[in-house]
Motif scaffolding. Structure first.
Motif, PDB file in Angstrom:
ATOM      1  N   PRO A   1     -76.334  44.415 -76.494  1.00 59.00           N
ATOM      2  CA  PRO A   1     -74.596  45.087 -75.179  1.00 59.00           C
ATOM      3  C   PRO A   1     -74.876  45.811 -74.970  1.00 59.00           C
ATOM      4  O   PRO A   1     -74.392  46.716 -76.263  1.00 59.00           O
ATOM      5  CB  PRO A   1     -74.128  43.444 -74.544  1.00 59.00           C
ATOM      6  N   PRO A   2     -73.618  46.768 -74.113  1.00 57.79           N
ATOM      7  CA  PRO A   2     -73.178  47.927 -73.406  1.00 57.79           C
ATOM      8  C   PRO A   2     -72.049  47.406 -74.484  1.00 57.79           C
ATOM      9  O   PRO A   2     -71.266  46.213 -74.017  1.00 57.79           O
ATOM     10  CB  PRO A   2     -73.061  48.567 -72.068  1.00 57.79           C
ATOM     11  N   PRO A   3     -71.028  48.194 -75.196  1.00 59.60           N
ATOM     12  CA  PRO A   3     -69.918  48.520 -75.145  1.00 59.60           C
ATOM     13  C   PRO A   3     -68.746  48.211 -74.028  1.00 59.60           C
ATOM     14  O   PRO A   3     -69.040  48.414 -73.225  1.00 59.60           O
ATOM     15  CB  PRO A   3     -69.202  49.743 -75.853  1.00 59.60           C
ATOM     16  N   ARG A   4     -67.544  47.394 -74.583  1.00 64.42           N
ATOM     17  CA  ARG A   4     -66.727  47.430 -73.272  1.00 64.42           C
ATOM     18  C   ARG A   4     -65.827  46.971 -74.073  1.00 64.42           C
ATOM     19  O   ARG A   4     -65.105  47.645 -75.267  1.00 64.42           O
ATOM     20  CB  ARG A   4     -66.776  45.534 -72.988  1.00 64.42           C
ATOM     21  N   THR A   5     -64.117  47.667 -72.991  1.00 64.87           N
ATOM     22  CA  THR A   5     -63.009  47.530 -73.375  1.00 64.87           C
ATOM     23  C   THR A   5     -61.931  46.583 -73.092  1.00 64.87           C
ATOM     24  O   THR A   5     -62.639  46.423 -71.314  1.00 64.87           O
ATOM     25  CB  THR A   5     -62.535  49.102 -72.714  1.00 64.87           C
ATOM     26  N   TRP A   6     -60.900  45.986 -73.191  1.00 67.11           N
ATOM     27  CA  TRP A   6     -60.385  45.096 -72.742  1.00 67.11           C
ATOM     28  C   TRP A   6     -58.716  45.926 -73.046  1.00 67.11           C
ATOM     29  O   TRP A   6     -58.416  46.178 -73.539  1.00 67.11           O
ATOM     30  CB  TRP A   6     -60.444  43.807 -73.462  1.00 67.11           C
ATOM     31  N   ILE A   7     -58.245  46.094 -71.461  1.00 60.42           N
ATOM     32  CA  ILE A   7     -57.079  46.774 -71.124  1.00 60.42           C
ATOM     33  C   ILE A   7     -55.531  45.079 -71.303  1.00 60.42           C
ATOM     34  O   ILE A   7     -56.034  44.411 -70.280  1.00 60.42           O
ATOM     35  CB  ILE A   7     -56.373  47.110 -70.310  1.00 60.42           C
ATOM     36  N   ARG A   8     -54.754  45.337 -72.328  1.00 60.50           N
ATOM     37  CA  ARG A   8     -53.580  44.862 -72.607  1.00 60.50           C
ATOM     38  C   ARG A   8     -52.833  44.450 -71.052  1.00 60.50           C
ATOM     39  O   ARG A   8     -52.844  45.874 -70.558  1.00 60.50           O
ATOM     40  CB  ARG A   8     -52.701  44.632 -73.349  1.00 60.50           C
ATOM     41  N   GLY A   9     -52.741  43.503 -70.600  1.00 67.27           N
ATOM     42  CA  GLY A   9     -52.406  42.829 -69.412  1.00 67.27           C
ATOM     43  C   GLY A   9     -50.753  44.523 -68.527  1.00 67.27           C
ATOM     44  O   GLY A   9     -50.837  44.782 -67.608  1.00 67.27           O
ATOM     45  N   ARG A  10     -49.077  44.095 -69.800  1.00 70.67           N
ATOM     46  CA  ARG A  10     -48.763  45.500 -69.867  1.00 70.67           C
ATOM     47  C   ARG A  10     -49.603  46.625 -69.407  1.00 70.67           C
ATOM     48  O   ARG A  10     -49.085  47.956 -68.864  1.00 70.67           O
ATOM     49  CB  ARG A  10     -48.094  45.666 -70.680  1.00 70.67           C
ATOM     50  N   HIS A  11     -50.442  47.386 -69.582  1.00 70.81           N
ATOM     51  CA  HIS A  11     -50.972  48.759 -69.566  1.00 70.81           C
ATOM     52  C   HIS A  11     -52.051  48.667 -68.326  1.00 70.81           C
ATOM     53  O   HIS A  11     -52.288  49.693 -68.174  1.00 70.81           O
ATOM     54  CB  HIS A  11     -51.811  49.209 -70.789  1.00 70.81           C
ATOM     55  N   ARG A  12     -52.063  47.757 -67.791  1.00 72.87           N
ATOM     56  CA  ARG A  12     -53.387  47.659 -66.300  1.00 72.87           C
ATOM     57  C   ARG A  12     -52.688  47.940 -65.190  1.00 72.87           C
ATOM     58  O   ARG A  12     -51.196  47.722 -65.045  1.00 72.87           O
ATOM     59  CB  ARG A  12     -53.795  46.285 -66.634  1.00 72.87           C
ATOM     60  N   PRO A  13     -52.668  49.512 -64.688  1.00 73.85           N
ATOM     61  CA  PRO A  13     -52.534  49.654 -63.355  1.00 73.85           C
ATOM     62  C   PRO A  13     -52.723  48.250 -62.507  1.00 73.85           C
ATOM     63  O   PRO A  13     -53.514  48.005 -62.933  1.00 73.85           O
ATOM     64  CB  PRO A  13     -53.614  51.006 -63.171  1.00 73.85           C
ATOM     65  N   LYS A  14     -52.176  48.432 -61.008  1.00 76.28           N
ATOM     66  CA  LYS A  14     -52.323  47.868 -59.824  1.00 76.28           C
ATOM     67  C   LYS A  14     -53.517  48.329 -59.769  1.00 76.28           C
ATOM     68  O   LYS A  14     -53.423  49.419 -58.830  1.00 76.28           O
ATOM     69  CB  LYS A  14     -50.917  47.907 -59.089  1.00 76.28           C
ATOM     70  N   ARG A  15     -54.286  47.106 -59.445  1.00 81.48           N
ATOM     71  CA  ARG A  15     -55.835  47.594 -58.329  1.00 81.48           C
ATOM     72  C   ARG A  15     -56.605  46.795 -57.730  1.00 81.48           C
ATOM     73  O   ARG A  15     -55.381  45.140 -57.137  1.00 81.48           O
ATOM     74  CB  ARG A  15     -56.792  47.382 -59.295  1.00 81.48           C
ATOM     75  N   VAL A  16     -56.373  46.984 -56.394  1.00 76.72           N
ATOM     76  CA  VAL A  16     -57.348  47.001 -55.548  1.00 76.72           C
ATOM     77  C   VAL A  16     -58.900  47.216 -55.009  1.00 76.72           C
ATOM     78  O   VAL A  16     -58.625  48.041 -54.978  1.00 76.72           O
ATOM     79  CB  VAL A  16     -56.360  47.034 -53.978  1.00 76.72           C
ATOM     80  N   LEU A  17     -59.357  45.520 -54.375  1.00 77.51           N
ATOM     81  CA  LEU A  17     -60.783  46.104 -54.053  1.00 77.51           C
ATOM     82  C   LEU A  17     -60.907  45.876 -53.122  1.00 77.51           C
ATOM     83  O   LEU A  17     -60.074  44.287 -52.646  1.00 77.51           O
ATOM     84  CB  LEU A  17     -62.051  44.921 -55.189  1.00 77.51           C
ATOM     85  N   TYR A  18     -61.302  46.864 -52.699  1.00 72.20           N
ATOM     86  CA  TYR A  18     -61.190  46.632 -50.241  1.00 72.20           C
ATOM     87  C   TYR A  18     -62.492  46.966 -49.643  1.00 72.20           C
ATOM     88  O   TYR A  18     -63.042  47.591 -50.040  1.00 72.20           O
ATOM     89  CB  TYR A  18     -60.247  48.003 -50.073  1.00 72.20           C
ATOM     90  N   LEU A  19     -62.607  45.662 -49.134  1.00 76.71           N
ATOM     91  CA  LEU A  19     -63.934  45.958 -48.644  1.00 76.71           C
ATOM     92  C   LEU A  19     -64.577  45.965 -46.896  1.00 76.71           C
ATOM     93  O   LEU A  19     -63.273  45.019 -46.699  1.00 76.71           O
ATOM     94  CB  LEU A  19     -64.343  43.822 -48.619  1.00 76.71           C
ATOM     95  N   SER A  20     -64.515  46.850 -46.129  1.00 74.21           N
ATOM     96  CA  SER A  20     -64.229  46.732 -44.874  1.00 74.21           C
ATOM     97  C   SER A  20     -65.600  46.232 -45.230  1.00 74.21           C
ATOM     98  O   SER A  20     -66.063  46.758 -44.661  1.00 74.21           O
ATOM     99  CB  SER A  20     -63.974  48.227 -45.503  1.00 74.21           C
ATOM    100  N   SER A  21     -66.126  45.699 -43.225  1.00 80.28           N
ATOM    101  CA  SER A  21     -66.470  45.246 -42.869  1.00 80.28           C
ATOM    102  C   SER A  21     -67.846  46.435 -42.493  1.00 80.28           C
ATOM    103  O   SER A  21     -67.193  48.053 -42.090  1.00 80.28           O
ATOM    104  CB  SER A  21     -66.540  44.669 -41.547  1.00 80.28           C
ATOM    105  N   PRO A  22     -69.107  46.743 -41.796  1.00 81.55           N
ATOM    106  CA  PRO A  22     -69.625  48.105 -41.634  1.00 81.55           C
ATOM    107  C   PRO A  22     -70.324  47.950 -40.672  1.00 81.55           C
ATOM    108  O   PRO A  22     -70.134  48.665 -39.889  1.00 81.55           O
ATOM    109  CB  PRO A  22     -71.049  47.710 -42.788  1.00 81.55           C
ATOM    110  N   ILE A  23     -69.981  46.730 -40.067  1.00 84.94           N
ATOM    111  CA  ILE A  23     -70.598  46.399 -38.388  1.00 84.94           C
ATOM    112  C   ILE A  23     -69.482  46.977 -37.357  1.00 84.94           C
ATOM    113  O   ILE A  23     -68.239  46.215 -37.240  1.00 84.94           O
ATOM    114  CB  ILE A  23     -70.415  45.250 -37.927  1.00 84.94           C
ATOM    115  N   GLY A  24     -69.989  48.000 -37.251  1.00 84.49           N
ATOM    116  CA  GLY A  24     -67.843  48.776 -36.782  1.00 84.49           C
ATOM    117  C   GLY A  24     -67.362  50.393 -37.274  1.00 84.49           C
ATOM    118  O   GLY A  24     -67.053  49.399 -38.282  1.00 84.49           O
ATOM    119  N   LEU A  25     -67.160  50.766 -37.366  1.00 89.36           N
ATOM    120  CA  LEU A  25     -67.014  51.982 -37.853  1.00 89.36           C
ATOM    121  C   LEU A  25     -64.904  52.108 -37.491  1.00 89.36           C
ATOM    122  O   LEU A  25     -64.025  52.184 -38.607  1.00 89.36           O
ATOM    123  CB  LEU A  25     -66.781  53.553 -37.515  1.00 89.36           C
ATOM    124  N   GLY A  26     -65.117  50.733 -37.018  1.00 91.96           N
ATOM    125  CA  GLY A  26     -62.789  51.002 -36.107  1.00 91.96           C
ATOM    126  C   GLY A  26     -62.607  49.614 -37.280  1.00 91.96           C
ATOM    127  O   GLY A  26     -61.532  50.375 -37.522  1.00 91.96           O
TER     128      GLY A  26
END
Length: 714
Positions: free
Chosen positions: A304-329
């Protein structure tokens, strides 16, 4: 549209029967997805192939009698020995030394034979709802099976939304009935395969696949030799490779007891799916995909490829944003919301899981597109494939996008499993919203859902079937929210309460506006731009190169290719319109998915493939002609410009939801596509261009309010 096309395909021949196979992916080990009873073809694996092929090499094939394989009428072609020979021939033809076997129902017989008698070809075996002769069928089915008796005179049930349930209908499990009433038998049998509520699409798929063969083939298959209990037991005891059994406890075709016996005989693992029927790979595909994937991963040889785990205190705030492709609006408003969110959390990192053409807009805006976006099946391409001439049965197109949506959800699942996101935002991310409610244990982040309409609605000419099926989909959504309110941490309607239609979700269901007010926050409309920034039209026109004496008409149909026919009609009216409107300049924006070279420009008629900041051109125009999508219409409303909109036929959102909102704002002139010819359109252009309008004001603070609702979740 298929979510994934085969990397290679071909035919093998055994005993004079040609068998079609496909190969997907290149990773190891190979998974052999076997055929089942010839009543359906290999399309029933459509929910598994795209996900598994991203992680493994997948081979699938049509058994005799259906799909792209031959349809012999000799029972020997469907017998145990022949079926094992087909599987071995496919393994040889695809250069597969060894495979993980995955078998549904009847195919369990062939898989057990392969595992016991050809152990060097088998890593391990997954059996789903195995139909083997180690226990009798369900009591209702056993009491009524009459394979060789006369065809019964029973009521037909060829209605997609009706799942026949009475036990006496098992008399249809009859050779003569299969030949006499093949389609009716399919509706009955597939209805029994899917006892789960809200299974109309799965039943319809099965019937469609069943219509690819005929009753004579089913009769020939039914006369083939099958292994007896002693033979099966011997094979099970001789298996040297692992076995995983997956079985629904509401399986009305093959009882759970069969898997329990197989577990005892093989020492394998049994996963019981409570409440599931005979084909959980179609009705609970996420769970089945993960079970198959975890089982197959046991046989990987690569480290398996190497993996990294980040302690909670060191994690930046991260957002995954999904935008519908049905219309560019959607992309425009989502970028505006993301920018406003950063004012609350300047350190937040936002990754976008998106498809073309949304990725083009995001990259121009300097946003970070998640690399997993490359794995997404294109929803815009599916919508274009579903469309006719300015006609899109939007609800049916969404239903038939189930393969694409499932594939894309599995991409999403992998992305959030690999990266610890604090918040997922889904702007009409139908795949994520549906499958999170179906699999709530997979939610490990705050989740916000955006939409600008609520409720599937039938079109007037859709008849009883469409009314019932739309209501069924609405009922499933309502049940999801009632059972798992914790899945959506925020449900945000892009608009105001009065923008919601007042219709009911369906017979016996609540009214859409009442229900929406109870379950949504309202952000107001998100324009994606500040209307004050385009208020000085004279300066704006000068900046864009439009002369004061020009009458500018901008024509645009959004980010998909569905509007091409409307563009051609508008372009065809240009000469007639120019004769009526002195100084007319028409700017036609084809968008990223329509070939601009297929249109011939002329003097004062410009064809542009893409216009940055299209909203500025719309605000500077004297008239716009658009398809009827909400975003463009509301941009024009916010800018106070006259416009003509032509909703797609059978597009319930444009025909009902958008039209309702525009009536509320007193905005736009509606034309029907069937009424458009060069003269009528030219007359409309001459009447509307430059007209003074008084629309309801569109508040420009929607993005700020939406971001405030998201900020708390971080």
């Amino acid at each position: 549209m298929r979510a994934r096309l085969a990397d290679s395909e071909g035919f093998v021949e055994r005993g004079g029967v040609k068998i079609h196979y496909e190969v997907h992916g290149t990773g190891g080990p190979t998974i052999l997805l076997m055929p089942t009873w010839t009543i359906i073809h290999k399309g029933f694996w459509k929910g598994q192939v795209p996900y598994l092929a991203r992680h493994f090499r997948v081979v699938t094939y049509d058994g005799p009698g259906n799909g792209r394989s031959d349809r012999p009428l000799d029972p020997a072609a469907y017998g145990q020995d022949a079926q094992v020979a087909y599987a071995l021939a496919v393994l040889d033809a695809t250069g597969t030394d060894r495979a993980v076997l995955v078998a549904l129902s009847m195919a369990a017989n062939w898989a057990l034979d392969l595992g016991a008698n050809h152990p060097s070809r088998v890593h391990g075996t997954v059996l789903i709802g195995p139909s083997v002769g180690l226990a009798p069928p369900s009591s209702e089915r056993a009491a009524h099976i009459a394979l060789s008796g006369p065809a019964p005179d029973v009521e037909r049930s060829r209605v997609p939304h009706v799942r026949p349930d009475p036990a006496e209908h098992w008399v249809k499990y009859n050779r003569e009935y299969w030949e006499k009433e093949h389609e009716d038998f399919l509706w009955f049998f597939l209805g029994q395969c899917f006892p789960e509520p809200h299974s109309t699409k799965q039943i319809e798929d099965g019937v469609c696949w069943g219509l690819s063969t005929n009753g004579q083939v089913l009769v020939a298959n039914s006369k083939a030799r099958m292994p007896d209990a002693d033979t099966l037991s011997d094979w099970c005891r001789r298996l040297a490779s692992p076995v995983l059994l997956i079985h629904g406890d509401d399986d009305r075709i093959s009882p759970l007891r069969r898997s329990e016996i197989l577990r005892e005989l093989t020492g394998g693992e049994l996963v019981t799916l409570a409440g599931a029927g005979h084909v959980p790979l179609a009705r609970d595909p996420v769970r089945v995909n993960l079970l198959i994937g975890e089982f197959a991963a046991r046989f990987r040889t690569a480290a398996p490829p190497p993996r990294t785990w980040i302690r909670g205190r060191h994690r930046p705030k991260r957002v995954l944003y999904l935008s519908s492709p049905i219309g560019l609006g959607h992309a425009r408003r989502d970028i505006a919301i993301a920018a406003a969110l950063r004012t609350h959390h300047p350190d937040v990192r936002i990754d976008w899981l998106a498809q073309h053409p949304v990725t083009h807009v995001l990259e121009r805006a300097g946003e970070h597109v998640h690399p997993a976006s490359a794995w997404l099946a294109n929803e815009s391409a599916h919508i274009e494939a579903e469309a006719g001439e300015h006609d899109l049965h939007c609800f049916e197109a969404l239903r038939r996008m189930d393969e694409v949506l499932l594939s894309n959800f599995m991409v999403f699942h992998d992305a959030v499993r690999e990266t610890p996101y604090d918040l997922v935002v889904g702007d009409e991310a139908w795949d994520v919203d549906h499958f999170l409610h179906e699999n709530p244990e997979l939610k490990r982040f705050a989740y916000a859902w955006f939409t600008d309409f609520v409720g599937y609605l039938p079109m007037p000419d859709g008849g009883e079937r469409e009314s019932l099926v739309t209501a069924d989909y609405n009922a499933e959504m309502i049940e999801h929210i009632a059972r798992y309110p914790r899945v959506r941490d925020r449900a945000i309607f892009v608009g105001d309460p009065d923008d919601v239609v007042g219709d009911a979700f369906g017979p016996g269901l609540p009214r859409i506006r009442d229900w929406t007010e109870q379950h949504y926050d309202f952000a107001g409309y998100v324009t994606g731009f500040d209307p004050a920034g385009v208020a000085d039209r004279a300066a704006l026109r000068a900046d864009l190169g439009y002369a004061p004496d020009e009458r500018v008409c901008v024509v645009t149909v959004g980010g998909s290719g569905v509007g091409e026919h409307l563009l051609r009609r508008v372009v065809g009216s240009f000469d007639a319109a120019a004769a009526r409107v002195p100084g007319l300049r028409m700017v036609v924006v084809t968008g990223p998915r329509i070939d601009p070279s297929s249109f011939r420009p002329a003097e004062r008629l410009e064809i542009r493939p893409f216009v940055p900041d299209l909203h500025r051109h719309l605000a500077a125009s004297d008239l716009a002609i658009v398809q009827g999508g909400l975003t463009t219409c509301m941009e024009l409303t916010a800018a106070g410009r006259p416009f003509i909109y032509v909703p797609l036929r059978h597009h319930f959102e444009q025909q009902i939801h958008v039209a309702h909102r525009l009536r509320r704002h007193g905005a736009g002139r509606r034309l029907d596509y069937d009424d458009i010819d060069p003269d009528t359109l030219a007359d409309a252009i001459a009447t509307e261009i430059g007209r003074e309008v008084r629309y309801r004001t569109v508040d420009g603070g929607g993005a700020t309010r939406a971001a405030g609702l998201l900020a708390d979740l971080l």
